[in-house]
Design an enzyme around this catalytic site. Structure first.
Site, PDB file in Angstrom:
ATOM      1  CD  GLU A 188      -2.344  -4.660  11.168  1.00 53.87           C
ATOM      2  OE1 GLU A 188      -1.139  -4.950  11.309  1.00 53.87           O
ATOM      3  OE2 GLU A 188      -2.853  -4.463  10.052  1.00 53.87           O
ATOM      4  CE  LYS A 229       5.426  -1.040  10.163  1.00 49.68           C
ATOM      5  NZ  LYS A 229       4.460  -0.288   9.357  1.00 49.68           N
ATOM      6  CD  GLU A 247       8.818  -6.225   7.351  1.00 57.83           C
ATOM      7  OE1 GLU A 247       8.620  -5.076   6.884  1.00 57.83           O
ATOM      8  OE2 GLU A 247       8.449  -6.570   8.473  1.00 57.83           O
ATOM      9  CG  HIS A 260      -4.225 -36.126  14.549  1.00 53.37           C
ATOM     10  ND1 HIS A 260      -4.344 -37.400  15.030  1.00 53.37           N
ATOM     11  CD2 HIS A 260      -5.220 -35.974  13.640  1.00 53.37           C
ATOM     12  CE1 HIS A 260      -5.357 -38.019  14.418  1.00 53.37           C
ATOM     13  NE2 HIS A 260      -5.905 -37.165  13.570  1.00 53.37           N
ATOM     14  N   GLY A 277      -5.082  -1.927   4.763  1.00 44.21           N
ATOM     15  CA  GLY A 277      -4.268  -3.055   4.289  1.00 44.21           C
ATOM     16  C   GLY A 277      -4.969  -4.388   4.486  1.00 44.21           C
ATOM     17  NE  ARG A 278      -7.034  -4.068  10.539  1.00 46.97           N
ATOM     18  CZ  ARG A 278      -6.356  -2.941  10.736  1.00 46.97           C
ATOM     19  NH1 ARG A 278      -5.165  -2.774  10.180  1.00 46.97           N
ATOM     20  NH2 ARG A 278      -6.860  -1.970  11.476  1.00 46.97           N
ATOM     21  CE  LYS A 333      -3.614   2.299   2.649  1.00 47.38           C
ATOM     22  NZ  LYS A 333      -4.625   2.229   3.699  1.00 47.38           N
TER      23      LYS A 333
END
Ligand code: F6P
Length: 546
Positions: free
Chosen positions: A345, A516, A208, A376, A259-260, A202
């Protein structure tokens, strides 16, 4: 818009009274025995999704008080403000208009903007898919999405979920982690001339993503890659940033898309490349159906509202700390990760709109794995641990395997049976959580592996289950672009509902900023070894890591 804070409403007090009188020891087994209509009473139907809340820890009065809470907190007005594009993200002065991204052309806000961009993106998708997997020297065989958080989790969840609809000659790879092992593992599998890198960000500034994008470009050039403009494309609101990187084709979106909540925007480019234009539009259409349900259905039968209210009841009254999402569909294996960002978030906040600390709990922890794998691993704790963790089962009535039409009848029969095994497992887990097993029942059973030195009574206690553990079940007919779109939109709106009731801003994420910033200042120290002025723990760790 001024409504009372949730804990200052009449309904909140009523819920507290109700909890003391009836809710603390609500036993699902007794409730089912007393009320043969319990399933019907607690079933809510929404587009593509049948929801059975009968095994949730609530009764009719709880729902009535929760609906009162929603009304007193102005839920309908808050929803309408969201959908009308008011600046509900008040700390950033922005709207949260992900719903505009899936409305048909001519409907809702920003329609021309949204559909012009969508058309342009889908024309690009048509072009890539037309020759995908072909034998020409630069036909695209691999798509590598480089992005993180909301610029990764949606495509990374949807592409495998809709595997039977994915272009058979295209492979999809997702690089998110700044850890170079992520990128290196993907680069080993691709060739520059056959790869399309989608740089998804965005802001086009995330550490990253920028690191991975630069490394991918370097690799591309080192490997003799010729045409960056053809092999790199960007999806971003920062068109200038993308062109400074050397990218020609950029598909934009807008600051009113969080963003999400962005997989419906150009961030969904890998999804569109995988599915093609019609199925991508189907995904949007399924979400739009859920949007319409959310916007128009009365609160009492409005599934996102009912689930958001359940979240508040569980968190603030029952004190549950987490919920386990168990999709009984292998394709939905990344859904829990997707929901972690969406829910935590959005609602991992501790102050009200006026910046005042809240005296009540907000977001729960969301986690999970697909069934039957989770059975399991951690289901032991769900059945016999000391915490009560509500489970959300997602069952899909019919399987839709890729290449099913090429299978022999014998294989088809075996695979059909596997689907029945899968579904019976989901059914059985919900049943076992609720019914449990008393020590007396356990004592009746012969257990060949038991230690013969142990008394039968001790063993029976180890082998008993308390039961009365809550769950809910969402049923989809098939996992298709439409039903998945509806499912994701359901979770989005549910998250908004609980956030609105708590009076928090579900659309910002300041909590990710501190780390950050600290990372930026530690990066040069890791290289130089300068630990002056740092706390002892960080300084010692830098020395160890160098
Ligand atoms: O983790 C914080 C965050 O801002 C998320 O909200 C977002 O989805 C992610 O980083 C990626 O941001 P961008 O798309 O700007 O690279």
């Amino acid at each position: 818009m001024k409504y009372p804070r949730c804990d200052q409403t009449v309904a909140w007090g009523a819920l507290q009274g109700h909890l003391q009188a009836h809710g603390l020891d609500l036993d699902l087994r007794e409730r089912f025995a007393q009320d043969p209509q319990r399933v019907q009473r607690f079933t809510v139907q929404a587009p593509h999704i049948h929801a059975d809340l009968s095994r949730a820890h609530l009764d009719v009065a709880t729902v009535r008080h929760l609906l009162d809470l929603a009304r007193e907190c102005g839920m309908e007005a808050r929803r309408d403000a969201l959908l009308a594009g008011e600046p509900v993200n008040m700390t950033e002065g922005r709207a949260a208009l992900h719903t505009a991204l899936r409305a048909p052309r001519g409907v809702g806000l920003h329609s021309d903007l949204v559909h012009d961009t969508l058309d342009r993106m889908l024309a690009y998708v048509d072009g890539i898919r037309a020759t995908a997997g072909g034998s020409a020297p630069d036909d695209i065989h691999h798509v590598v999405n480089i992005g993180i958080g909301g610029s990764d989790l949606g495509p990374q969840m949807v592409v495998p979920a809709l595997d039977p609809f994915v272009h058979p000659k295209l492979s999809f790879h997702f690089v998110s982690n700044v850890d170079g092992h992520n990128l290196a593992a993907v680069l080993r599998r691709v060739r520059p001339e056959h790869t399309l890198f989608v740089i998804a960000s965005k802001t086009f500034a995330t550490q990253e993503t920028m690191a991975n994008a630069q490394a991918a470009r370097q690799w591309f050039l080192d490997q003799g890659g010729q045409d960056i403009a053809r092999h790199f494309v960007a999806t971003t609101t920062n068109v200038d940033g993308a062109s400074a990187f050397g990218i020609r084709d950029t598909f934009g979106f807008w600051d009113w898309v969080g963003g999400r909540f962005s997989m419906w925007s150009s961030i969904g480019l890998p999804i569109a490349l995988a599915l093609g234009r019609e199925h991508f539009k189907d995904l949007l259409a399924g979400a739009y159906e859920m949007d319409t349900h959310f916007a128009q259905t009365p609160l009492a039968v409005n599934l996102p509202v009912r689930l958001g209210l359940l979240d508040v009841w569980y968190r603030n009254f029952k004190g549950y700390t987490s919920r386990c999402v168990a999709p009984y569909h292998h394709g939905l294996r990344r859904l829990p990760a997707y929901l972690q960002q969406l829910v935590m978030e959005s609602n991992g906040k501790r102050v009200d709109e006026g910046g005042q600390p809240l005296p009540y709990l907000t977001s729960d922890v969301v986690w999970g794995e697909p069934g039957t794998n989770g059975q399991h691993a951690f289901f032991q704790m769900l059945h016999q641990g000391t915490d009560i963790i509500p489970v959300e089962f997602i069952l899909v009535r019919q399987s839709t395997h890729r290449d099913e039409d090429q299978w022999s009848p014998a294989l088809r029969e075996l695979m059909a049976r596997q689907h029945q095994v899968l579904l019976s497992n989901g059914l059985a887990q919900a049943q076992a959580l609720m019914w449990g097993k008393t020590p007396a029942e356990a004592a009746q059973e012969v257990v060949p592996t038991a230690n013969p030195a142990l008394s039968a009574d001790v063993l029976a206690h180890h082998r008993s289950f308390p039961g009365n553990r809550p769950s809910l079940t969402l049923v989809l007919d098939q996992l298709t672009p439409q039903s998945l779109g509806a499912l994701v939109a359901l979770y989005e709106h549910r998250t908004f509902v609980s956030g609105a009731l708590w009076g928090i801003n579900s659309f910002d994420q300041w909590g990710v900023e501190l780390g950050k910033a600290m990372c930026q200042s530690l990066l040069p120290r890791l290289a130089s070894g300068d630990v002056s002025g740092l706390d002892g723990a960080t300084a010692a760790m830098i020395e160890r890591l160098r």
